[in-house]
Every structure is written in structure tokens, then in C-alpha cells.
Design an enzyme around this catalytic site. Structure first.
Site, PDB file in Angstrom:
ATOM      1  NE  ARG A 144      -3.862   4.000   1.797  1.00  0.00           N
ATOM      2  CZ  ARG A 144      -5.057   3.494   2.098  1.00  0.00           C
ATOM      3  NH1 ARG A 144      -6.041   4.302   2.442  1.00  0.00           N
ATOM      4  NH2 ARG A 144      -5.263   2.185   2.061  1.00  0.00           N
TER       5      ARG A 144
ATOM      6  CG  ASP B 283      -2.002   1.019   1.188  1.00  0.00           C
ATOM      7  OD1 ASP B 283      -1.684   2.219   1.043  1.00  0.00           O
ATOM      8  OD2 ASP B 283      -3.183   0.637   1.280  1.00  0.00           O
TER       9      ASP B 283
HETATM   10 CO    CO Z   1      -2.703  -3.259   2.500  1.00  0.00          CO
END
Ligand code: CO
Length: 208
Positions: free
Chosen positions: A45, A43
Site C-alpha cells: 500500500r 508494504d
Molecule cells: Co510496513
């Protein structure tokens, strides 16, 4: 984002590093001695180094969708082997995160093509803990709990490897389960009882 900006930002980064220490890259090129192997989600982020505040050279990193550790995954198994047996890390962290798209996808019934066998690892975690999960009526709480249980089970998968079992006995290597909360930026330690988990799984998975 203009892809050309990356090179401009790279030049700025180099000059900032050299401003503080003019032999920074020269020292970096001499080798690595990380204390920690971090296994996390891809991910965008959840930036491993930034959220832990570690510098280049301090953490060996492996990321994939939903921080899965599968013994059929040559990449993850090679990373663990190299980090434990060659770099001699003393800590392995499996770090999941709330609002993980991979975990969310695994909770839904949908044919996701090539992602099916990958997400099956998380669906297996659900099946293993379905009694607890089915008692949670609030969908968001259930989603969060599955993120935590996925971290726990991937830690167990790390502990099942022969390299980790040997390093535990030889130098007390430890495995940690963490969850990063995107909503607050906080890192939570799930306080997985490593010795307890190890004792339980050694009955069946003792390799060394
Ligand atoms: Co994830």
C-alpha cells in the site's frame, strides 16, 4: 488479478508515455541522475514513487520489511553506498508508515522463524525507547509512536555509515525521516534534527 493483465497494462503504459513524448524511453535509457534515495517498507500500500509524485529516474528506491537499515544487511549497505558515492544523491529519506505489519509483529511476543532476526532490529528500537513507550497506555498510540521511533533510529543507522558522513561534509547531504499515513494518504515529516543527531552520534561513530 490475472497475471497476464500485467503485460496488457505494460503495453498501455508504453503507448501513454510515447503519446506525450516519443523519445521518452530513449531518454530514459541514457542514464539516471536521482536527487533522492528513498528507503521504505515493502508494504504493497506504500508505493514510493506514487505517493511522492516522482517520475522514473527521479528517486533511487530501497524497500524491505519495516524500512530497516541494518549494517549487516549487504543489500541496504550497497544501496546506500551506490546512491551516495556514485549517483551523488543529496537527500536520503527513511519513510515508515502507520499500520506497518512489521512493526506490529515486533510488538508481539511470537516466534516468527526467519523473521525473528529481522524484527529484532525493531525490538531493539523498542528497548532503546521503552521508558517513553511504556508510558503510552493506548495500544494504537504506542504502535504509531514505535513506527516513528523506528524511522528515527533507522535514520541514525544511515548517518552511522562512512559514505553518508563524508557526503555530509563534502556537499551537505541530508537525511530525512518521514511517516506515511495510510489512513489519510498524508506524508508527515518527523523533522528530525539531522545536525543534532549527527553531532551526538559522531562522538562514537565518527568514521570520516
Ligand atoms: Co510496513
Amino acid at each position: 488479478m490475472d497475471i497476464k493483465d500485467v503485460f496488457e497494462k505494460n503495453r498501455t503504459w508504453i503507448s501513454e508515455k510515447l503519446k506525450v513524448d516519443d523519445s521518452y524511453f530513449e531518454n530514459l535509457s541514457k542514464g539516471q541522475n536521482p536527487e533522492l534515495l528513498y528507503i521504505g517498507c515493502s508494504d504493497s500500500r506504500v508505493t514510493a514513487e506514487e505517493l511522492m509524485g516522482v517520475n522514473p529516474g527521479e528517486a533511487f528506491i530501497h524497500r524491505n520489511i519495516a524500512n530497516v537499515v541494518s549494517n549487516l544487511d549487504l543489500s541496504a549497505m550497497s544501496v546506500i553506498n551506490y546512491a551516495v558515492s556514485h549517483l551523488k544523491v543529496n537527500h536520503i529519506v527513511v519513510c515508515g508508515h502507520y499500520y506497518c505489519g512489521g512493526v506490529k509483529a515486533a510488538m508481539q511476543s511470537a516466534d516468527l522463524g526467519i523473521l525473528n532476526p529481522w524484527l529484532r532490529n525493531i525490538r531493539d528500537v523498542y528497548r532503546l525507547h521503552r521508558e517513553e513507550l511504556n508510558l503510552i497506555t493506548d495500544e494504537e498510540s504506542k504502535y504509531k509512536r514505535l513506527v516513528e521511533l523506528n524511522v528515527q533510529e533507522q535514520c541514525v543507522n544511515v548517518i552511522k555509515t562512512a559514505d553518508v558522513q563524508l557526503a555530509y561534509r563534502e556537499r551537505g547531504l541530508t537525511v530525512h525521516g518521514w511517516v506515511f499515513d495510510i489512513h489519510s494518504g498524508k506524508l508527515h515529516d518527523l523533522n528530525i534534527n539531522f545536525t543534532e543527531v549527527l553531532r551526538e552520534i559522531m562522538e562514537i561513530y565518527r568514521l570520516k
